[in-house]
Design an enzyme around this catalytic site. Structure first.
Site, PDB file in Angstrom:
ATOM      1  N   SER A  72       0.606  -1.260  -0.002  1.00 64.80           N
ATOM      2  CA  SER A  72      -0.033   0.007   0.084  1.00 64.80           C
ATOM      3  C   SER A  72       0.969   1.173   0.161  1.00 64.80           C
ATOM      4  CB  SER A  72      -0.986  -0.049   1.290  1.00 64.80           C
ATOM      5  OG  SER A  72      -2.183  -0.542   0.951  1.00 64.80           O
ATOM      6  N   LYS A  75       0.444   3.427  -2.945  1.00 64.37           N
ATOM      7  CA  LYS A  75      -0.948   4.159  -2.948  1.00 64.37           C
ATOM      8  C   LYS A  75      -0.261   5.623  -2.904  1.00 64.37           C
ATOM      9  CE  LYS A  75      -4.227   0.857  -1.437  1.00 64.37           C
ATOM     10  NZ  LYS A  75      -3.935  -0.192  -0.654  1.00 64.37           N
ATOM     11  N   TYR A 197      -2.782  -2.554 -10.757  1.00 67.50           N
ATOM     12  CA  TYR A 197      -2.738  -2.346  -9.094  1.00 67.50           C
ATOM     13  C   TYR A 197      -1.838  -3.192  -8.501  1.00 67.50           C
ATOM     14  CZ  TYR A 197      -4.458  -2.208  -4.401  1.00 67.50           C
ATOM     15  OH  TYR A 197      -4.657  -2.244  -3.222  1.00 67.50           O
ATOM     16  N   TYR A 253      -4.638   3.714   7.296  1.00 69.79           N
ATOM     17  CA  TYR A 253      -6.110   3.005   7.523  1.00 69.79           C
ATOM     18  C   TYR A 253      -6.849   3.433   8.629  1.00 69.79           C
ATOM     19  CZ  TYR A 253      -2.871  -0.333   5.160  1.00 69.79           C
ATOM     20  OH  TYR A 253      -1.819  -0.679   4.592  1.00 69.79           O
ATOM     21  N   VAL A 271       1.024  -3.678   3.691  1.00 74.72           N
ATOM     22  CA  VAL A 271       1.135  -4.907   4.619  1.00 74.72           C
ATOM     23  C   VAL A 271       2.319  -5.755   4.332  1.00 74.72           C
ATOM     24  CG1 VAL A 271      -1.558  -5.098   4.654  1.00 74.72           C
ATOM     25  CG2 VAL A 271      -0.334  -6.052   2.548  1.00 74.72           C
TER      26      VAL A 271
HETATM   27  N1  GLN Z   1      -2.140  -5.305  -2.277  1.00 78.25           N
HETATM   28  C1  GLN Z   1      -2.764  -5.165  -1.119  1.00 78.25           C
HETATM   29  C2  GLN Z   1      -4.250  -5.192  -1.079  1.00 78.25           C
HETATM   30  O1  GLN Z   1      -4.625  -4.800  -2.109  1.00 78.25           O
HETATM   31  C3  GLN Z   1      -2.311  -3.886  -0.310  1.00 78.25           C
HETATM   32  C4  GLN Z   1      -3.166  -3.396   0.788  1.00 78.25           C
HETATM   33  C5  GLN Z   1      -2.139  -2.663   1.973  1.00 78.25           C
HETATM   34  O2  GLN Z   1      -0.761  -2.849   1.908  1.00 78.25           O
HETATM   35  N2  GLN Z   1      -2.986  -2.626   3.037  1.00 78.25           N
HETATM   36  O3  GLN Z   1      -4.729  -6.056  -0.202  1.00 78.25           O
END
Ligand code: GLN
Length: 317
Positions: A72, A75, A197, A253, A271
């Site tokens: 993430s 992002k 993605y 988050y 994650v």
């Molecule tokens: N690739 C992961 C997902 O879409 C990224 C989520 C994350 O790092 N929180 O679930």
């Protein structure tokens, strides 16, 4: 550390070493992400930390040179690219409020008519990747190009196995993409956007590379890496200030409030166990520890950042 290091730099190095020692006592308190099969293979007991300062110096400890899946944290970079490309138009398709819900939650999407709360949860990031998919014929190479330049690492890449592993199991993200499409908030085929993605999430970087790549956010948008020579305005100062505000309120988050309280810096977590933190005017910090808490944030990473701000007094203002 460079040979002509200052007393302040030596002290910072000692601080990082002390934090690393303390962080090791938290091994076993979290779990590596397992919903993406490739991430379940990562050895849990690892820790690295790098601090890059706006004067160009860098201090690190532990496995700061080991690459991991940025997940993430990507992002943050895709959002910055979208802001550069379409500016305030992004706000027609995504909000800027903390979600208070899990990163992969879809509950708010129905009541809020397919407009995700912010660009740093999965639904929001999928919309951002949709925007970029409309603009780039090859988003994966465009994103890698930007990251290679920002981190001064020409070899940076995404891991094909991790991308495939996530793509094969991305049912929930696919569902969210179709759901948003039903509200008219998705332009490209969800399959194509999901391909992009999963590749962006599978980019591998080390703490040192991440600290370097986010330096423009600590420096009013100016990229000061060696390849930028005299410095290039990668993002306007105004947009940089706004990105940092969003990272402070939405970067972790549904733990964003807790992170703001404990750490008080703009952050983005992933994650894969990485966290980047911005200290405006001072520098950037990247930490990595694959063991995650229940909300998907690195246990050792959050601890290390909390320790660092306590010991240095660094804050977002
Ligand atoms: N690739 C992961 C997902 O879409 C990224 C989520 C994350 O790092 N929180 O679930």
């Amino acid at each position: 550390m460079p040979p002509n290091h200052s007393p302040a730099l030596i002290q910072l190095q000692e601080t990082l070493n002390g934090i690393a020692t303390d962080a090791h006592s938290l091994y076993g308190q979290g779990k590596v992400a397992s919903y993406i099969p490739a991430l379940a293979q990562v050895a849990p007991r690892q820790f690295g930390m790098a601090v890059a300062l706006v004067d160009g110096t860098c201090v690190s400890t532990g496995s700061a040179g080991t690459q991991f899946s940025i997940q993430s944290i990507s992002k943050l970079f895709t959002f910055v690219l979208a802001l550069k490309l379409v500016g305030d138009e992004v706000w027609q398709r995504v909000g800027r409020e903390p979600s208070g819900a899990a990163f992969n939650s879809m509950v708010q999407l129905e009541t809020e008519k397919g407009i995700p709360r912010n660009p740093f949860i999965n639904a929001g990031a999928l919309v951002i990747t949709d925007i970029l998919t409309s603009r780039y014929a090859h988003l994966d190479t465009a994103l890698l190009g930007a990251l290679r330049r920002l981190s001064d690492s020409p070899d940076l890449n995404w891991d094909m196995q991790t991308a495939k592993s996530e793509r094969d199991t991305a049912h929930r993200n696919m569902a969210m993409a179709y759901f948003m499409k039903s509200y008219g908030n998705f332009v490209n085929p969800p399959e194509q956007v999901l391909d992009n993605y999963c590749r962006q999430c599978a980019i591998e970087m080390s703490c040192s590379q991440l600290a370097q790549a986010t330096m423009f956010l600590a420096n009013g948008g100016l990229d000061i890496g060696p390849q930028a020579q005299s410095g290039e305005q990668f993002l306007s100062a105004d947009a940089t200030r706004r990105v940092n505000a969003l990272l402070l309120t939405c970067g972790a988050y549904d733990a964003a409030g807790d992170f703001a309280y404990r750490i008080g810096l703009p952050v983005k977590t992933g994650v894969g166990g990485g966290i980047v933190a911005i200290v405006p005017g001072v520098g950037t910090v990247a930490v990595w520890g694959p063991e995650l808490d229940a909300k998907g944030n690195s246990v050792l990473g959050a601890f290390a950042l909390e320790q660092l701000v306590q010991r240095t007094g660094w804050s977002h203002d």
